[in-house]
Motif scaffolding. Structure first.
Motif, PDB file in Angstrom:
ATOM      1  N   UNK A 299       1.388   2.904   4.068  1.00 47.39           N
ATOM      2  CA  UNK A 299       2.228   3.134   2.914  1.00 47.39           C
ATOM      3  C   UNK A 299       2.877   4.403   2.922  1.00 47.39           C
ATOM      4  N   UNK A 300       3.802   4.515   2.571  1.00 46.42           N
ATOM      5  CA  UNK A 300       4.809   5.614   2.348  1.00 46.42           C
ATOM      6  C   UNK A 300       4.217   6.527   0.967  1.00 46.42           C
ATOM      7  N   UNK A 301       3.591   7.573   1.382  1.00 50.59           N
ATOM      8  CA  UNK A 301       2.802   8.244   0.131  1.00 50.59           C
ATOM      9  C   UNK A 301       2.816   9.730   0.218  1.00 50.59           C
ATOM     10  N   UNK A 302       3.841  10.408   0.447  1.00 51.95           N
ATOM     11  CA  UNK A 302       4.053  11.817   0.608  1.00 51.95           C
ATOM     12  C   UNK A 302       3.223  12.554  -0.501  1.00 51.95           C
ATOM     13  N   UNK A 303       2.259  13.400  -0.331  1.00 52.92           N
ATOM     14  CA  UNK A 303       1.872  14.161  -1.282  1.00 52.92           C
ATOM     15  C   UNK A 303       0.390  13.442  -2.025  1.00 52.92           C
ATOM     16  N   UNK A 304       0.405  12.431  -1.526  1.00 52.19           N
ATOM     17  CA  UNK A 304      -0.761  11.536  -1.974  1.00 52.19           C
ATOM     18  C   UNK A 304      -2.072  11.663  -1.495  1.00 52.19           C
ATOM     19  N   UNK A 305      -3.145  11.945  -2.045  1.00 47.85           N
ATOM     20  CA  UNK A 305      -4.635  12.143  -1.516  1.00 47.85           C
ATOM     21  C   UNK A 305      -5.427  11.195  -1.897  1.00 47.85           C
ATOM     22  N   UNK A 306      -5.101  10.214  -2.730  1.00 47.61           N
ATOM     23  CA  UNK A 306      -6.049   9.369  -3.284  1.00 47.61           C
ATOM     24  C   UNK A 306      -6.578   8.242  -2.028  1.00 47.61           C
ATOM     25  N   UNK A 307      -7.612   7.200  -2.734  1.00 45.48           N
ATOM     26  CA  UNK A 307      -7.892   6.065  -1.836  1.00 45.48           C
ATOM     27  C   UNK A 307      -6.730   5.081  -1.923  1.00 45.48           C
ATOM     28  N   UNK A 308      -6.689   4.219  -0.841  1.00 44.09           N
ATOM     29  CA  UNK A 308      -5.728   3.335  -0.630  1.00 44.09           C
ATOM     30  C   UNK A 308      -6.551   1.961  -0.432  1.00 44.09           C
ATOM     31  N   UNK A 309      -7.773   1.909  -1.157  1.00 41.78           N
ATOM     32  CA  UNK A 309      -8.722   0.603  -0.758  1.00 41.78           C
ATOM     33  C   UNK A 309      -8.966  -0.207  -2.024  1.00 41.78           C
ATOM     34  N   UNK A 310      -7.974   0.156  -3.080  1.00 33.82           N
ATOM     35  CA  UNK A 310      -8.123  -0.976  -3.990  1.00 33.82           C
ATOM     36  C   UNK A 310      -7.554  -2.089  -3.716  1.00 33.82           C
ATOM     37  N   UNK A 311      -8.201  -3.168  -4.264  1.00 36.55           N
ATOM     38  CA  UNK A 311      -7.753  -4.570  -3.921  1.00 36.55           C
ATOM     39  C   UNK A 311      -6.257  -4.639  -4.668  1.00 36.55           C
ATOM     40  N   UNK A 312      -5.460  -5.442  -3.777  1.00 39.90           N
ATOM     41  CA  UNK A 312      -4.124  -5.471  -4.439  1.00 39.90           C
ATOM     42  C   UNK A 312      -2.940  -4.228  -4.301  1.00 39.90           C
TER      43      UNK A 312
ATOM     44  N   UNK B 193      -4.637   2.041  15.920  1.00 39.71           N
ATOM     45  CA  UNK B 193      -3.644   1.316  15.129  1.00 39.71           C
ATOM     46  C   UNK B 193      -2.470   2.274  15.460  1.00 39.71           C
ATOM     47  N   UNK B 194      -1.461   1.770  16.351  1.00 38.21           N
ATOM     48  CA  UNK B 194      -0.329   2.448  16.814  1.00 38.21           C
ATOM     49  C   UNK B 194       0.954   2.257  16.077  1.00 38.21           C
ATOM     50  N   UNK B 195       1.556   2.931  15.531  1.00 40.60           N
ATOM     51  CA  UNK B 195       2.947   2.920  14.919  1.00 40.60           C
ATOM     52  C   UNK B 195       4.022   2.972  15.584  1.00 40.60           C
ATOM     53  N   UNK B 196       4.928   2.293  15.742  1.00 39.93           N
ATOM     54  CA  UNK B 196       6.294   2.678  16.459  1.00 39.93           C
ATOM     55  C   UNK B 196       7.577   1.874  15.653  1.00 39.93           C
ATOM     56  N   UNK B 197       8.740   2.867  15.811  1.00 40.43           N
ATOM     57  CA  UNK B 197       9.651   2.640  15.036  1.00 40.43           C
ATOM     58  C   UNK B 197       9.755   3.625  13.780  1.00 40.43           C
ATOM     59  N   UNK B 198       8.517   4.300  13.729  1.00 37.41           N
ATOM     60  CA  UNK B 198       8.572   5.308  12.396  1.00 37.41           C
ATOM     61  C   UNK B 198       7.300   6.040  12.784  1.00 37.41           C
ATOM     62  N   UNK B 199       7.420   7.320  12.113  1.00 34.30           N
ATOM     63  CA  UNK B 199       6.375   8.207  12.021  1.00 34.30           C
ATOM     64  C   UNK B 199       5.278   8.096  11.029  1.00 34.30           C
ATOM     65  N   UNK B 200       3.989   8.229  11.208  1.00 34.78           N
ATOM     66  CA  UNK B 200       3.098   8.043  10.228  1.00 34.78           C
ATOM     67  C   UNK B 200       3.143   9.536   9.500  1.00 34.78           C
ATOM     68  N   UNK B 201       3.612  10.473   9.847  1.00 40.85           N
ATOM     69  CA  UNK B 201       3.673  11.803   9.165  1.00 40.85           C
ATOM     70  C   UNK B 201       3.486  11.647   7.573  1.00 40.85           C
ATOM     71  N   UNK B 202       4.189  10.916   6.855  1.00 45.32           N
ATOM     72  CA  UNK B 202       4.076  10.776   5.529  1.00 45.32           C
ATOM     73  C   UNK B 202       3.477   9.359   4.970  1.00 45.32           C
ATOM     74  N   UNK B 203       2.468   8.923   5.951  1.00 48.84           N
ATOM     75  CA  UNK B 203       2.218   7.594   5.429  1.00 48.84           C
ATOM     76  C   UNK B 203       0.464   7.830   5.199  1.00 48.84           C
ATOM     77  N   UNK B 204       0.006   7.012   4.116  1.00 49.87           N
ATOM     78  CA  UNK B 204      -1.351   7.143   4.290  1.00 49.87           C
ATOM     79  C   UNK B 204      -1.845   5.793   4.854  1.00 49.87           C
ATOM     80  N   UNK B 205      -2.889   5.734   5.597  1.00 51.15           N
ATOM     81  CA  UNK B 205      -3.312   4.525   6.489  1.00 51.15           C
ATOM     82  C   UNK B 205      -4.571   4.031   5.836  1.00 51.15           C
ATOM     83  N   UNK B 206      -4.711   2.673   5.984  1.00 51.62           N
ATOM     84  CA  UNK B 206      -5.656   1.998   5.782  1.00 51.62           C
ATOM     85  C   UNK B 206      -6.200   0.922   6.783  1.00 51.62           C
ATOM     86  N   UNK B 207      -7.561   0.793   7.028  1.00 52.52           N
ATOM     87  CA  UNK B 207      -8.104  -0.223   7.716  1.00 52.52           C
ATOM     88  C   UNK B 207      -8.784  -1.253   6.863  1.00 52.52           C
TER      89      UNK B 207
END
Length: 128
Positions: A99-112, A22-36
């Motif tokens: 998702x932009x989520x600086x400082x967040x360490x929780x799961x992103x897998x919740x439906x919705x 999953x390659x991001x372009x146009x922005x940095x993933x540094x402050x983002x949580x990523x989900x598959x």
């Protein structure tokens, strides 16, 4: 333009492996949580794996735990999903989302859960 692009899907035999990127372009993933996420024909989308912005903590759905590994390569602005011991029921379109989520360490897998960016997906077919 900020966007995500997946690659690495294809046809694989049961028991085989694939690595999705999953390659991001146009922005940095540094402050983002990523989900598959994945969606099989006739089924709802479900969360597969995610990696948090903070401390790169990983979470997995029960049905892939021990088989899939999510990882982040910051210099390449890319998140990977290594999929091992694939099964026919893993067949689906796999999409990544951020998702932009600086400082967040929780799961992103919740439906919705709301994500800021979605890729278009890559098809994984597991069949003999």
């Amino acid at each position: 333009q900020a966007q995500l692009a997946e690659s690495g899907g294809g046809l694989v035999q049961p028991g085989g492996s694939l690595r999705l990127a999953c390659v991001a372009s146009g922005f940095s993933l540094d402050y983002y949580g990523i989900g598959w996420f994945r969606q099989a024909p006739g089924k709802e989308r479900e969360g597969v794996a995610c990696i948090s912005e903070s401390d790169d903590i990983t979470y997995y759905a029960e049905f892939v735990r021990g088989r899939f590994i999510i990882s982040r390569d910051e210099p390449k602005n890319t998140v990977y999903l290594q999929m091992n011991n694939l099964r026919p029921d893993d067949t689906a379109v796999y999409s990544c989302a951020a998702v932009y989520a600086p400082g967040y360490s929780g799961s992103l897998l919740s439906p919705g859960g709301e994500m800021d960016y979605w890729g278009k997906g890559t098809l994984v077919t597991v069949s003999s």
